[in-house]
Design an enzyme around this catalytic site. Structure first.
Site, PDB file in Angstrom:
ATOM      1  N   GLY A  23       0.826  -1.210   0.000  1.00 32.20           N
ATOM      2  CA  GLY A  23       0.000   0.000   0.000  1.00 32.20           C
ATOM      3  C   GLY A  23       0.856   1.253   0.000  1.00 32.20           C
ATOM      4  CD  GLN A  24      -1.792   6.379  -0.214  1.00 33.14           C
ATOM      5  OE1 GLN A  24      -1.332   7.163  -1.052  1.00 33.14           O
ATOM      6  NE2 GLN A  24      -2.971   6.584   0.357  1.00 33.14           N
ATOM      7  CB  ALA A  64      -6.270  -0.678   6.536  1.00 37.17           C
ATOM      8  CB  THR A 101      -9.036   6.957   9.640  1.00 35.72           C
ATOM      9  OG1 THR A 101      -9.714   7.917   8.847  1.00 35.72           O
ATOM     10  CG2 THR A 101     -10.093   6.104  10.332  1.00 35.72           C
ATOM     11  CG  ASP A 102      -9.499  11.914   8.627  1.00 36.60           C
ATOM     12  OD1 ASP A 102      -9.270  10.738   8.272  1.00 36.60           O
ATOM     13  OD2 ASP A 102      -9.729  12.820   7.797  1.00 36.60           O
ATOM     14  CE1 TYR A 125     -10.889   2.779   6.304  1.00 37.65           C
ATOM     15  CE2 TYR A 125     -11.460   5.041   6.873  1.00 37.65           C
ATOM     16  CZ  TYR A 125     -10.509   4.073   6.619  1.00 37.65           C
ATOM     17  OH  TYR A 125      -9.180   4.402   6.683  1.00 37.65           O
TER      18      TYR A 125
HETATM   19  N1  LIG Z   1      -5.838   6.570   2.562  1.00 36.83           N
HETATM   20  C1  LIG Z   1      -6.191   7.514   3.441  1.00 36.83           C
HETATM   21  O1  LIG Z   1      -6.611   8.624   3.061  1.00 36.83           O
HETATM   22  C2  LIG Z   1      -6.066   7.270   4.921  1.00 36.83           C
HETATM   23  C3  LIG Z   1      -6.406   8.292   5.804  1.00 36.83           C
HETATM   24  C4  LIG Z   1      -6.233   8.067   7.175  1.00 36.83           C
HETATM   25  C5  LIG Z   1      -5.773   6.856   7.626  1.00 36.83           C
HETATM   26  N2  LIG Z   1      -5.488   5.856   6.731  1.00 36.83           N
HETATM   27  C6  LIG Z   1      -5.006   4.579   7.263  1.00 36.83           C
HETATM   28  O2  LIG Z   1      -3.636   4.457   6.916  1.00 36.83           O
HETATM   29  C7  LIG Z   1      -3.306   3.081   6.731  1.00 36.83           C
HETATM   30  C8  LIG Z   1      -2.622   2.860   5.394  1.00 36.83           C
HETATM   31  O3  LIG Z   1      -3.530   3.203   4.371  1.00 36.83           O
HETATM   32  P1  LIG Z   1      -3.069   3.416   2.860  1.00 36.83           P
HETATM   33  O4  LIG Z   1      -3.537   4.766   2.457  1.00 36.83           O
HETATM   34  O5  LIG Z   1      -1.633   3.044   2.681  1.00 36.83           O
HETATM   35  O6  LIG Z   1      -3.998   2.367   2.139  1.00 36.83           O
HETATM   36  P2  LIG Z   1      -3.728   1.438   0.863  1.00 36.83           P
HETATM   37  O7  LIG Z   1      -2.808   2.116  -0.100  1.00 36.83           O
HETATM   38  O8  LIG Z   1      -5.086   1.010   0.428  1.00 36.83           O
HETATM   39  O9  LIG Z   1      -2.946   0.209   1.489  1.00 36.83           O
HETATM   40  C9  LIG Z   1      -3.567  -0.754   2.276  1.00 36.83           C
HETATM   41  C10 LIG Z   1      -2.884  -2.053   1.991  1.00 36.83           C
HETATM   42  O10 LIG Z   1      -3.516  -3.069   2.802  1.00 36.83           O
HETATM   43  C11 LIG Z   1      -3.643  -4.221   1.993  1.00 36.83           C
HETATM   44  N3  LIG Z   1      -4.685  -5.101   2.467  1.00 36.83           N
HETATM   45  C12 LIG Z   1      -6.028  -5.003   2.319  1.00 36.83           C
HETATM   46  N4  LIG Z   1      -6.651  -6.053   2.865  1.00 36.83           N
HETATM   47  C13 LIG Z   1      -5.663  -6.855   3.366  1.00 36.83           C
HETATM   48  C14 LIG Z   1      -5.650  -8.097   4.034  1.00 36.83           C
HETATM   49  N5  LIG Z   1      -6.795  -8.756   4.309  1.00 36.83           N
HETATM   50  N6  LIG Z   1      -4.472  -8.624   4.395  1.00 36.83           N
HETATM   51  C15 LIG Z   1      -3.305  -7.988   4.122  1.00 36.83           C
HETATM   52  N7  LIG Z   1      -3.250  -6.827   3.487  1.00 36.83           N
HETATM   53  C16 LIG Z   1      -4.416  -6.252   3.108  1.00 36.83           C
HETATM   54  C17 LIG Z   1      -3.945  -3.699   0.609  1.00 36.83           C
HETATM   55  O11 LIG Z   1      -3.644  -4.680  -0.357  1.00 36.83           O
HETATM   56  P3  LIG Z   1      -4.585  -4.846  -1.662  1.00 36.83           P
HETATM   57  O12 LIG Z   1      -4.639  -3.505  -2.302  1.00 36.83           O
HETATM   58  O13 LIG Z   1      -3.892  -5.905  -2.429  1.00 36.83           O
HETATM   59  O14 LIG Z   1      -5.926  -5.299  -1.121  1.00 36.83           O
HETATM   60  C18 LIG Z   1      -3.014  -2.497   0.527  1.00 36.83           C
HETATM   61  O15 LIG Z   1      -1.744  -2.854   0.039  1.00 36.83           O
HETATM   62  C19 LIG Z   1      -4.619   2.320   6.930  1.00 36.83           C
HETATM   63  O16 LIG Z   1      -4.712   1.889   8.263  1.00 36.83           O
HETATM   64  C20 LIG Z   1      -5.676   3.368   6.667  1.00 36.83           C
HETATM   65  O17 LIG Z   1      -6.895   3.059   7.308  1.00 36.83           O
HETATM   66  C21 LIG Z   1      -5.598   6.045   5.396  1.00 36.83           C
END
Ligand SMILES: NC(=O)c1ccc[n+]([C@@H]2O[C@H](COP(=O)([O-])OP(=O)(O)OC[C@H]3O[C@@H](n4cnc5c(N)ncnc54)[C@H](OP(=O)(O)O)[C@@H]3O)[C@@H](O)[C@H]2O)c1
Length: 276
Positions: A23-24, A64, A101-102, A125
Site C-alpha cells: 500500500g502507499q 487495512a 483515521t480522522d 469504515y
Molecule cells: N488513505 C487515506 O486517506 C487514509 C487516511 C487516514 C488513515 N489511513 C489509514 O492508513 C493506513 C494505510 O492506508 P493506505 O492509504 O496506505 O492504504 P492502501 O494504499 O489502500 O494500502 C492498504 C494495503 O492493505 C492491503 N490489504 C487489504 N486487505 C488486506 C488483508 N486482508 N491482508 C493484508 N493486506 C491487506 C492492501 O492490499 P490490496 O490492495 O492488495 O488489497 C493495501 O496494500 C490504513 O490503516 C488506513 O486506514 C488512510
C-alpha cells in the site's frame, strides 16, 4: 507508564515488520525503516493468523480495508480486515504502530480534533477503524492521520492528475475540510512516535484545506490547465458519510509534519504515473 522504543532502527535487519507493504503508506514505511521486512497482501492476509515468525522488535501495521464507500456494502468484510486483522497483528506479540483515521470523528467540531475528543464515526469504515484501535491492545501507538497520498497506489493526488490531464473542468467537494498528509512525511515521523509512550496520537500535515482547494493546488503545482468546480458533499453523493471537518492536531506532543503543500511538492517530485 510503559515507554516506547529507544532505537527501533537499531534492532537489526528484519526485526521491524511492516504489514500492508504494497500500500502507499507501507511502501513509504519500508523506505523510512531500512531493513524492515515487508508483508504484502499476498504474503499475509491479515484476516488469518500470522505466519509463524520470530517475534519482531516492532510491527508497523499498515494493512487495512481502505475502501470507504465499499465498507458500507460489506461492513463485515471491512471489520474482518480492520478489526480482526489488527488483532492478528497484535498477536505477533511485539509493540505495534497501528494506523487509524480522522473518520473516527463525526466532523461537527469547530476547530481541530485533538486526541481527547470523543470519537463518533459516521461510516462503516470509521467504525471498523475505531474498533481496530481497541484491537491493537495496550502495547500500541495508535496513529490517526488524514487524507493520505503518496507516489504509488490509488489516492486523490494521482486521480486528480489523471482526470486533470483529460478534462477542462472537474467537480470537487468543497465542504469537507481536512489536512492531506504525505505518506513520506508520516512514515518519517513514525521514527519519533515510537519513542513516545504507547497511546493515541494525531499525526497529520500542517495546514488544512477542502478537497476542492487541494485539487486546485495539485493542478497549479503540476501545471495542468483544469478548472475546479466547487460542489457540496450532497451534490457529489458518495455512499458513505464523511466528516465535514476532520482536521487533526496533537495535544500530546506528537511530531508535527510539514504543511500539506510541501507534502504535495515532495510527492509530485517522485510520482509514479504508471497505472494511475
Ligand atoms: N488513505 C487515506 O486517506 C487514509 C487516511 C487516514 C488513515 N489511513 C489509514 O492508513 C493506513 C494505510 O492506508 P493506505 O492509504 O496506505 O492504504 P492502501 O494504499 O489502500 O494500502 C492498504 C494495503 O492493505 C492491503 N490489504 C487489504 N486487505 C488486506 C488483508 N486482508 N491482508 C493484508 N493486506 C491487506 C492492501 O492490499 P490490496 O490492495 O492488495 O488489497 C493495501 O496494500 C490504513 O490503516 C488506513 O486506514 C488512510
Amino acid at each position: 507508564m510503559e515507554h516506547g522504543l529507544a532505537d527501533p532502527v537499531g534492532t537489526g535487519p528484519g526485526r521491524v515488520l511492516v504489514t500492508g507493504a504494497g500500500g502507499q503508506l507501507g511502501v513509504a514505511l519500508l523506505e523510512a525503516f531500512p531493513g524492515a521486512r515487508g508483508f504484502t497482501h499476498a504474503d499475509w492476509d491479515v484476516t488469518q493468523p500470522a505466519p509463524v515468525l520470530e517475534v519482531p522488535a516492532l510491527v508497523l501495521h499498515a494493512a487495512a480495508w481502505t475502501n470507504v464507500d465499499g465498507a458500507e456494502d460489506d461492513p463485515q468484510g471491512a471489520a474482518a480486515v480492520n478489526v480482526g486483522g489488527t488483532a492478528n497483528a497484535a498477536a505477533l506479540g511485539a509493540p505495534m504502530v497501528a494506523f487509524s483515521t480522522d473518520y473516527v470523528f463525526d466532523g461537527t467540531k469547530q476547530g481541530p480534533y485533538v486526541e481527547s475528543d470523543a470519537p463518533n464515526p459516521q461510516s462503516a469504515y470509521g467504525r471498523t477503524k475505531l474498533h481496530g484501535e481497541a484491537a491493537a491492545g495496550e502495547r500500541a501507538w495508535i496513529v490517526r492521520s488524514s487524507g493520505l497520498f503518496g507516489w504509488t497506489s490509488r489516492n486523490f493526488v494521482r486521480t486528480m492528475l489523471r482526470l486533470g490531464a483529460e478534462r477542462d473542468e472537474l467537480a470537487v467537494v468543497d465542504d469537507q475540510r481536512t489536512a492531506p498528509t504525505y505518506v513520506g512525511h508520516l512514515a518519517e515521523a513514525v521514527q519519533e512516535i515510537v519513542k513516545l509512550p504507547f497511546g493515541v496520537y494525531h499525526v497529520a500535515a500542517g495546514g488544512d484545506c477542502t478537497w476542492a482547494e487541494f485539487a486546485e493546488a495539485i493542478f497549479e503545482e503540476a501545471g495542468l490547465d483544469c478548472r475546479v468546480r466547487r460542489i457540496t458533499t450532497a451534490e457529489f453523493g458518495a455512499k458513505a458519510k464523511r466528516p465535514a471537518n476532520s482536521v487533526l492536531r496533537s495535544e500530546k506532543g506528537a511530531p508535527t509534519l510539514p504543511h500539506w503543500r510541501e507534502g504535495l511538492r515532495a510527492c509530485l517530485s517522485r510520482l509514479d504515473t504508471s497505472g494511475v
